[in-house]
Write a protein that holds these residues in place. Structure first.
Motif, mmCIF file in Angstrom:
data_model
loop_
_atom_site.group_PDB
_atom_site.id
_atom_site.type_symbol
_atom_site.label_atom_id
_atom_site.label_comp_id
_atom_site.label_asym_id
_atom_site.label_seq_id
_atom_site.Cartn_x
_atom_site.Cartn_y
_atom_site.Cartn_z
ATOM 1 N N UNK A 14 53.004 84.443 77.377
ATOM 2 C CA UNK A 14 51.732 85.163 77.503
ATOM 3 C C UNK A 14 51.111 84.938 78.880
ATOM 4 N N UNK A 15 51.188 83.703 79.391
ATOM 5 C CA UNK A 15 50.642 83.421 80.718
ATOM 6 C C UNK A 15 51.363 84.232 81.781
ATOM 7 N N UNK A 16 52.677 84.288 81.687
ATOM 8 C CA UNK A 16 53.469 85.026 82.684
ATOM 9 C C UNK A 16 53.166 86.527 82.609
ATOM 10 N N UNK A 17 53.072 87.060 81.403
ATOM 11 C CA UNK A 17 52.828 88.497 81.260
ATOM 12 C C UNK A 17 51.440 88.892 81.732
ATOM 13 N N UNK A 18 50.487 87.992 81.659
ATOM 14 C CA UNK A 18 49.118 88.305 82.065
ATOM 15 C C UNK A 18 48.824 87.915 83.509
ATOM 16 N N UNK A 19 49.839 87.457 84.233
ATOM 17 C CA UNK A 19 49.642 87.100 85.627
ATOM 18 C C UNK A 19 48.955 85.769 85.832
ATOM 19 N N UNK A 20 49.064 84.877 84.871
ATOM 20 C CA UNK A 20 48.455 83.558 84.980
ATOM 21 C C UNK A 20 49.529 82.478 84.965
ATOM 22 N N UNK A 21 49.055 81.248 85.154
ATOM 23 C CA UNK A 21 49.893 80.081 84.926
ATOM 24 C C UNK A 21 49.348 79.318 83.726
ATOM 25 N N UNK A 22 50.228 78.660 83.006
ATOM 26 C CA UNK A 22 49.808 77.946 81.813
ATOM 27 C C UNK A 22 49.117 76.642 82.209
ATOM 28 N N UNK A 23 47.890 76.459 81.701
ATOM 29 C CA UNK A 23 47.118 75.265 81.998
ATOM 30 C C UNK A 23 47.255 74.207 80.914
ATOM 31 N N UNK A 24 46.219 73.398 80.793
ATOM 32 C CA UNK A 24 46.263 72.270 79.866
ATOM 33 C C UNK A 24 46.146 72.728 78.418
ATOM 34 N N UNK A 25 46.586 71.870 77.523
ATOM 35 C CA UNK A 25 46.455 72.114 76.089
ATOM 36 C C UNK A 25 45.025 71.795 75.675
ATOM 37 N N UNK A 26 44.323 72.782 75.114
ATOM 38 C CA UNK A 26 42.919 72.597 74.725
ATOM 39 C C UNK A 26 42.810 72.018 73.324
ATOM 40 N N UNK A 27 43.572 72.549 72.385
ATOM 41 C CA UNK A 27 43.521 72.056 71.005
ATOM 42 C C UNK A 27 44.857 72.330 70.317
ATOM 43 N N UNK A 28 45.127 71.512 69.296
ATOM 44 C CA UNK A 28 46.377 71.644 68.548
ATOM 45 C C UNK A 28 46.109 71.232 67.106
ATOM 46 N N UNK A 29 46.502 72.082 66.157
ATOM 47 C CA UNK A 29 46.317 71.767 64.745
ATOM 48 C C UNK A 29 47.596 72.113 63.986
ATOM 49 N N UNK A 30 47.837 71.377 62.922
ATOM 50 C CA UNK A 30 49.052 71.559 62.124
ATOM 51 C C UNK A 30 48.694 71.979 60.705
ATOM 52 N N UNK A 31 49.408 72.975 60.198
ATOM 53 C CA UNK A 31 49.209 73.394 58.821
ATOM 54 C C UNK A 31 50.042 72.544 57.878
ATOM 55 N N UNK A 32 49.961 72.843 56.597
ATOM 56 C CA UNK A 32 50.729 72.104 55.605
ATOM 57 C C UNK A 32 52.214 72.442 55.728
ATOM 58 N N UNK A 33 53.036 71.433 55.611
ATOM 59 C CA UNK A 33 54.477 71.664 55.661
ATOM 60 C C UNK A 33 54.932 72.317 54.365
ATOM 61 N N UNK A 34 56.005 73.096 54.470
ATOM 62 C CA UNK A 34 56.504 73.859 53.325
ATOM 63 C C UNK A 34 57.957 73.505 53.090
ATOM 64 N N UNK A 35 58.300 73.355 51.840
ATOM 65 C CA UNK A 35 59.687 73.107 51.454
ATOM 66 C C UNK A 35 60.153 74.315 50.638
ATOM 67 N N UNK A 36 60.615 75.404 51.294
ATOM 68 C CA UNK A 36 60.882 76.657 50.573
ATOM 69 C C UNK A 36 62.059 76.607 49.625
ATOM 70 N N UNK A 37 63.090 75.838 49.943
ATOM 71 C CA UNK A 37 64.285 75.858 49.106
ATOM 72 C C UNK A 37 64.778 74.481 48.762
ATOM 73 N N UNK A 38 64.196 73.816 47.725
ATOM 74 C CA UNK A 38 64.608 72.451 47.431
ATOM 75 C C UNK A 38 65.941 72.347 46.711
ATOM 76 N N UNK A 39 66.571 73.450 46.401
ATOM 77 C CA UNK A 39 67.864 73.408 45.728
ATOM 78 C C UNK A 39 67.746 73.140 44.252
ATOM 79 N N UNK A 40 66.864 73.892 43.595
ATOM 80 C CA UNK A 40 66.647 73.694 42.167
ATOM 81 C C UNK A 40 67.686 74.447 41.356
ATOM 82 N N UNK A 41 68.166 73.813 40.312
ATOM 83 C CA UNK A 41 69.097 74.456 39.373
ATOM 84 C C UNK A 41 68.386 74.600 38.034
ATOM 85 N N UNK A 42 68.435 75.760 37.393
ATOM 86 C CA UNK A 42 67.764 75.940 36.114
ATOM 87 C C UNK A 42 68.422 75.100 35.021
#
Length: 260
Positions: free
Chosen positions: A203-231
């Motif tokens: 996005x920085x390159x496409x908009x003619x900018x350079x990437x600066x410092x990281x302002x904020x970072x947040x993590x969502x809940x992790x997901x385990x989509x396929x635990x390998x369950x057998x009926x």
């Protein structure tokens, strides 16, 4: 009629008083007029000199995945009995549960890996010809969650449980997992962060900018989509063939970077 004219001395005194009064009025008005620009000019200059402090930013979402072979099987098994009386149903259920626990111990399953999930006793109703309900018996049941840490012996454990409990035995299903998911989650988190950084850089390159410092970072809940369950598994043979597959972990992060 006689008209008196003011004397020359009196006229001079009047002219002098008028001059003094005019000077006083001019002296008070001049500072006021001079001060007005001094009050307004700095404000106007401050408005013109105020810099534009808004900083451009980009917000991106990174997705990361990591997979690994399972090293743990979680077996859901139990016993169930139906008898004419509640006492008989509980007695049959208790005998079958003791046989199930005994065979689990013989299969090398420790007490810490066996947990009772539910215990039940309920009447069994039968509808009569006149539309009413009648109690015809009682059903007792107990279910267990069993961790099999030797993955290669999972089918053998299922077969042994089914054989020990007889017709009262129930195998409700099996789920494959990893005993310690923290390492798998860390790999997925690293992949999510790299994905967010790469998107922000683009996005920085496409908009003619350079990437600066990281302002904020947040993590969502992790997901385990396929635990390998057998009926539900029907184990008519000593060992049941199973396919554990892979365990996958997914992590999502949201990052905000400056554009410079």
């Amino acid at each position: 009629m006689t008209i008196r004219r003011p004397s020359a001395a009196r006229t001079a005194r009047l002219l002098a008083a008028t001059a003094v009064l005019g000077g006083l009025l001019a002296g008070t008005a001049a500072p006021a007029l001079a001060a007005a620009p001094e009050r307004t000019a700095p404000r106007a200059a401050a408005r013109k000199a105020a810099p534009d402090t808004a900083t451009a930013t980009v917000t991106v979402t990174g997705n990361g995945r990591a997979s690994a072979a399972p090293d743990l099987a979680i077996l859901s098994a139990g016993v169930e009995s139906t008898c004419p009386t509640a006492k008989e149903a509980m007695a049959v259920q208790t005998t079958a549960a003791e046989a199930l626990l005994d065979v689990l111990h013989k299969q090398g399953i420790s007490d810490r890996d066996i947990r009772t999930d539910s215990l039940s006793l309920a009447p069994v109703y039968t509808q009569t010809k006149d539309g009413s309900s009648k109690v015809t018996g009682y059903q007792a049941g107990q279910s267990f969650s069993v961790k099999v840490r030797d993955l290669g012996r999972t089918g053998q454990v299922i077969g042994a449980v089914n054989e020990a409990a007889g017709n009262a035995g129930r195998v409700n299903g099996v789920v494959f997992d990893v005993a310690d998911p923290s390492a798998l989650r860390a790999k997925a988190r690293e992949a999510a962060y790299r994905d967010a950084y790469d998107k922000a850089s683009q996005h920085a390159r496409l908009s003619g900018h350079r990437l600066g410092r990281l302002v904020s970072l947040s993590e969502g809940e992790s997901v385990r989509p396929g635990p390998g369950a057998a009926p539900a598994v029907s184990a008519d043979e000593p060992s049941v063939p199973l396919a554990p597959g892979e365990i996958e972990e997914q992590v999502t992060v949201s990052a905000v970077y400056e554009l410079i």
